[in-house]
Structures are given as structure tokens and as C-alpha cells.
Design a protein around this motif. Structure first.
Motif, mmCIF file in Angstrom:
data_model
loop_
_atom_site.group_PDB
_atom_site.id
_atom_site.type_symbol
_atom_site.label_atom_id
_atom_site.label_comp_id
_atom_site.label_asym_id
_atom_site.label_seq_id
_atom_site.Cartn_x
_atom_site.Cartn_y
_atom_site.Cartn_z
ATOM 1 N N ASN A 280 -25.243 -9.250 5.147
ATOM 2 C CA ASN A 280 -23.619 -9.341 5.319
ATOM 3 C C ASN A 280 -23.356 -10.176 6.688
ATOM 4 N N SER A 281 -22.116 -10.091 7.132
ATOM 5 C CA SER A 281 -22.045 -10.904 8.602
ATOM 6 C C SER A 281 -22.627 -9.977 9.544
ATOM 7 N N SER A 282 -21.516 -8.768 9.713
ATOM 8 C CA SER A 282 -21.781 -7.756 10.672
ATOM 9 C C SER A 282 -22.669 -6.684 9.989
ATOM 10 N N TYR A 283 -23.552 -6.023 10.889
ATOM 11 C CA TYR A 283 -24.757 -4.918 10.466
ATOM 12 C C TYR A 283 -23.828 -3.763 10.527
ATOM 13 N N HIS A 284 -22.586 -3.554 11.042
ATOM 14 C CA HIS A 284 -21.911 -2.166 11.571
ATOM 15 C C HIS A 284 -20.768 -2.169 10.578
ATOM 16 N N PRO A 285 -20.650 -0.583 9.914
ATOM 17 C CA PRO A 285 -19.710 -0.315 9.200
ATOM 18 C C PRO A 285 -18.219 -0.153 9.622
ATOM 19 N N LEU A 286 -18.116 -0.481 10.941
ATOM 20 C CA LEU A 286 -16.852 -0.497 11.643
ATOM 21 C C LEU A 286 -16.378 -1.581 12.015
ATOM 22 N N CYS A 287 -16.712 -2.620 11.362
ATOM 23 C CA CYS A 287 -16.605 -4.023 11.987
ATOM 24 C C CYS A 287 -15.224 -4.620 10.966
ATOM 25 N N PRO A 288 -14.164 -5.079 11.476
ATOM 26 C CA PRO A 288 -13.193 -5.434 10.877
ATOM 27 C C PRO A 288 -13.284 -6.646 10.143
ATOM 28 N N VAL A 289 -14.412 -7.542 10.428
ATOM 29 C CA VAL A 289 -14.429 -8.963 9.780
ATOM 30 C C VAL A 289 -14.645 -8.436 8.241
ATOM 31 N N HIS A 290 -15.160 -7.389 7.948
ATOM 32 C CA HIS A 290 -15.593 -7.106 6.487
ATOM 33 C C HIS A 290 -14.242 -7.104 5.846
ATOM 34 N N ASP A 291 -13.113 -6.872 6.355
ATOM 35 C CA ASP A 291 -11.916 -6.604 5.452
ATOM 36 C C ASP A 291 -10.963 -7.883 5.391
ATOM 37 N N THR A 292 -11.665 -8.959 5.894
ATOM 38 C CA THR A 292 -10.701 -9.962 6.187
ATOM 39 C C THR A 292 -11.232 -11.361 5.134
#
Length: 501
Positions: A280-292
Motif C-alpha cells: 500500500n502507500s502508507s503502512y499505518h491504518p490511521l493514514c487519511p491517504v488511504h481514503d482519497t
């Protein structure tokens, strides 16, 4: 504008389906939740992954390893009540387990170090003899329940990211090699045809793959495939509710795929399959980029090119039903999922469905577009424009001249960008409700769909011209198919008589 003319009868390759071989999941015990299964059913209906990988097979919440004490003696009890229910659900939905062996049952652990909100134990077994018996019992049970032919199709990966001390006590390489050797031999003793691999490293630690393969070669330890993980995030900025990252250009991930393939080629096992079991892009499950929508446009090139270098790459994860950093505190919280809570598809979900529409025959490809032909002669195109910063070009344009096998053409376009198929934006417009009402959830579902437009056109001299304009963080799918015109079969047809026509 970039002009591209695709030569007739010129195929440049086959588009592999390595991108949909596997998908990641929150810990496997979450599969007992209704929303988890509903989200998986939704994803399978629209994409159809072959395998699912999850942490926590041997974690206490699944409850496989238990001990009974009678007098002064203690004997193990292997409890398959929950895992049977979980794997039955997977197989019913047409997806097989990519089995990750871990983490350590607390009653078998040598220490108390844990990871995540749900406290996965990351220490070696206190008794390798008991561990070996546990592994054999698990594999035997799977074969008894699902059959030898079925289980032989399940890859078994040993542990998760042992090169990081948060996931394996002291990141002790020699101890991991011992765990791997005992585990793989136990599995192979039950059934030698089951495929087993590792070391599932993440970030740095490239020498681990060399060391791992050399260890297996020198000690005669079986290994059937190599795994690693790939993320592009730079060091994080933590806040109480979110984690923010800058990202490397997407070439960073493509190069990781290339590098691990080259490592395997130069190893004693040059032909081993390579599986990226998380990316994925970020490895953290609280990173807003995943929603964009940016995340969709950013990762599109990985789906387009990744299969050139590795046998599979598994998006982390299919759903926001996920609890590594505690129970999520809002409907959009930066979770990894393709699908948010309440089965609201994110832009990246639609990007996956766009690739699912591709044909096998590749006619043209560059860093922002893939043009394919299907078996029936129809054309499928996906294009994207990730805008990682204000300094980047905000718009991208193509003029394509595409060879087609038919004159009368129906064109269907599906678009996601900042303003279409972007429920995250609507959620912000709503005031970021943590726990939205049913009416708000319905609105989010309504706006989570791509923008669709259609038109009809003609080919000239066996070619059709298509102009593509991509705005910020857009991903677009074009499908060009033959028109089977039946207008002449409607007696008395005259649209001019329709008021407002």
C-alpha cells in the motif's frame, strides 16, 4: 497532449492477473463479524480475488491452541471451532486462504511481548516440540475437513515481518530460521505437496532474503516461494487520531518488486515464485491517504506493471474492519480497506474494478495508461493521473488512435476523481461525522459511485480516435464495444415526436 497511434496487429504483451491473486485482511478472528463477511462478499462480487491473507491464525481469539490440566499433567487441546467457521465462509465466497502461520498462542509463548491493540504475541515458542505438534495438528485438520486436493492449493507463509523487532522478538534472524525450519518440516511431513515460504520481511533488511535462501540451501530446508512487503511511506507524523506520511514516487515500489526478483534470480533458487504479501502507500491504518482518490491514481501503475516482476502482490487490505490501532473511531479514519464501513467503496476500490475490466492482450502501455483488447475484440483502457504535490502537472491529456475490428462503436466511460466516486469528500462536507446516521450513510453510498457517460462513434479505416483528459487524481476506464443496432426493428419509431426531444 500526448499523441499515440497503436499499430494494427501489434501486441506488446499479456496483461497478467497477479494484481488479483491475493488480498489482505484484518486479523482472521474478525471474520466472525457480520460486516467483515458482508464486505468480503461485496469485494468478491465486483473483483474476485483468489486468495486472502490475514494475521492471527494461531492468536488466542481464534482459540486453536488450548491446554487442559489434569492433576499435575498438562496436555494440549486443538480447538477448530472458529477457524472452521471462518474458512468455510471464505471458500463459500470463492476465495482461498493464503495461510500466514502466526502469531504465538499465549500458552505456548516464551515471552510476553505483543503487538497491536489485539496483542498478538511475537515471541518464539517456549517448546518447539509442542509447536511442531501444533502445526501438524492444524495441517492434518485442514486436510481432513477440506481435502488433500484443496489444501495443496493453499500457500503457507511462515510468520510476518520477522526483520522488525516489533513483530519478532529482537528481530532475531537465527531464531526465525529455526522457527521456519521446524514449521516447514512439520508441514511437509503431513503433506509434502503443500507450498511453504517466507520470510515476509518489510522495509530495509534486504539481506534477510539472501540470508534466508542461503540458509535453506545450505541446510536442506524446503522453500517453495519468497515473500516480502512493500510500502512507500516516509517517516510518520503522529497525532492523537491520525498519522500523516509523505510518500516516495511510485517508482520506489516498482523498484522494490524488481529488486526482490533479482535477488531470487541470483540465489541458489533462481526460479522461485515471488509474492508481495502486503503493499500500500502508507503502512499505518490511521493514514487519511488511504481514503482519497489520490491513493487510487497513485497505485494504478503498480497494478499495471507489478506483474512484470512478481508472481503476485496483495493489497493491504480489502476492508476497514481492522483493529491493529484500536477500534476505529470514525467511519473514515485512514483505514487500509478498499471498502469503508457500511460497504462504502473508496476510490481505490473502483480503480481495482477498472483493472478487472481489462483484456489480456496489451496494445499499449506507459506510466499513466494501459490499453488492452479482450477476446471478443472489444477494447478496455484505464488511465490515471496522480498529483502528489502542487508542483506536479495538474492535468494529463492523451489522443489515442486505436485499431478496432468494427465500424460502429459504443463507448462507455467510468470516472473517479476529486469530485466523482469520492465519498471521503462528501463526508468532509458533512462535517466529518464520526458515527453517521442512516441517511448520511445512504448519501455516502450514493456519491461513492463513478461518474458514467456513454456515446456512439464510428471508426475510420479501421481506427477510432479517443481523446482523454485527466484532471487531478483521476482514474478513468473506457470500454469500446461493437454496436448491434436493432433500431430498424421498431415499427413507427420517430423520436422527434417525443416532447422535449
Amino acid at each position: 497532449m500526448k499523441y499515440v497511434k497503436i499499430e494494427r496487429d501489434k501486441q506488446i504483451g499479456i496483461f497478467p492477473d497477479a494484481w488479483k491473486f491475493c488480498v489482505g485482511s484484518g486479523r482472521i478472528g474478525l471474520a466472525l463479524q457480520k460486516e467483515y463477511i458482508e464486505a468480503l462478499a461485496y469485494v468478491q462480487k465486483h473483483i474476485g480475488f483468489k486468495y486472502l491473507r490475514a494475521h492471527g491464525l494461531l492468536h488466542d481469539d481464534v482459540g486453536i491452541y488450548r491446554e487442559d490440566k489434569v492433576g499435575d499433567s498438562t496436555s494440549p487441546f486443538y480447538n477448530f471451532t472458529y477457524i472452521d467457521r471462518i474458512y468455510d465462509s471464505f471458500l463459500e465466497l470463492g476465495i482461498r486462504p493464503f495461510v500466514e502461520i502466526g502469531f504465538m498462542p499465549s500458552r505456548l509463548a516464551s515471552g510476553t511481548q505483543t503487538v497491536f491493540y489485539w496483542r498478538g504475541n511475537v515471541t518464539p515458542p517456549s517448546d518447539y516440540n509442542k509447536w511442531e505438534k501444533l502445526i501438524k495438528a492444524v495441517v492434518k485438520h485442514f486436510i481432513e475437513r477440506y481435502g488433500k486436493k484443496e489444501v495443496e492449493q493453499w500457500p503457507f507463509e511462515i510468520w510476518n515481518e520477522p526483520n522488525l523487532n516489533v513483530f519478532w522478538k529482537d528481530a532475531d534472524q537465527s531464531e526465525y530460521f529455526k522457527l521456519y525450519e521446524v514449521t516447514v518440516k512439520a508441514i511437509k511431513e503431513v503433506n509434502e505437496n503443500i507450498k511453504v515460504g517466507g520470510p515476509a520481511i518489510c522495509g530495509g533488511g534486504e539481506h534477510w532474503i539472501d540470508d534466508f535462501l542461503n540458509f535453506c540451501y545450505k541446510n536442506g530446508v524446503p522453500v517453495d516461494f519468497v515473500t516480502r512487503h512493500a510500502y512507500t511511506a516516509k517517516p510518520p507524523e503522529y497525532t492523537p487520531h491520525f498519522v500523516y506520511h509523505d510518500l516516495h514516487p511510485i517508482d520506489y515500489m516498482i523498484n522494490e518488486f524488481k529488486e526482490v526478483r533479482n535477488q531470487v534470480k541470483n540465489s541458489p533458487f533462481p526460479n522461485l515464485p515471488v509474492h508481495i504479501t502486503e503493499y500500500n502507500s502508507s503502512y499505518h491504518p490511521l493514514c487519511p491517504v488511504h481514503d482519497t482518490p489520490f491513493n487510487a491514481a497513485y497505485l494504478a501503475r503498480v497494478l499495471s506493471e507489478g506483474g512484470d516482476y512478481v508472481d503476485s502482490f496483495s493489497y493491504w487490505t480489502f476492508s476497514d474492519v481492522f483493529e491493529e490501532a484500536d477500534i476505529p473511531r470514525s467511519i473514515f479514519h485512514g483505514g487500509f480497506g478498499l471498502v469503508a464501513f457500511n460497504n462504502i467503496p473508496k476510490p481505490v476500490f473502483h480503480m481495482f474494478t477498472f483493472f478487472n475490466a481489462m483484456g489480456k492482450k496489451v496494445l499499449y502501455r506507459d506510466e499513466h495508461i494501459l490499453v488492452t483488447q479482450r477476446e471478443d475484440g472489444s477494447i478496455a483502457i484505464v488511465a490515471w493521473n496522480e498529483v502528489i504535490s502542487r508542483e506536479c502537472e495538474q492535468e494529463r491529456q492523451y489522443k489515442l488512435k486505436i485499431p478496432v475490428e468494427f465500424e460502429d462503436i459504443f463507448v462507455k466511460q467510468k470516472l473517479i476523481d476529486e469530485d466523482h466516486g469520492n465519498p471521503w469528500k462528501t463526508w468532509i462536507d458533512m462535517g466529518r461525522p464520526r458515527f453517521p446516521t442512516k441517511e448520511q450513510i445512504e448519501t455516502l453510498r450514493e456519491v461513492a459511485k463513478p461518474y458514467i457517460s456513454t456515446w456512439r462513434t464510428k471508426s475510420e479505416n479501421g481506427y477510432v480516435t479517443l481523446e482523454i483528459k485527466l484532471g487531478k487524481n483521476a482514474v478513468v476506464l473506457y470500454e469500446l464495444s461493437k454496436v448491434n443496432d436493432q433500431t430498424h426493428t421498431y415499427i413507427g419509431l420517430d423520436d422527434s415526436k417525443i416532447p422535449g426531444y
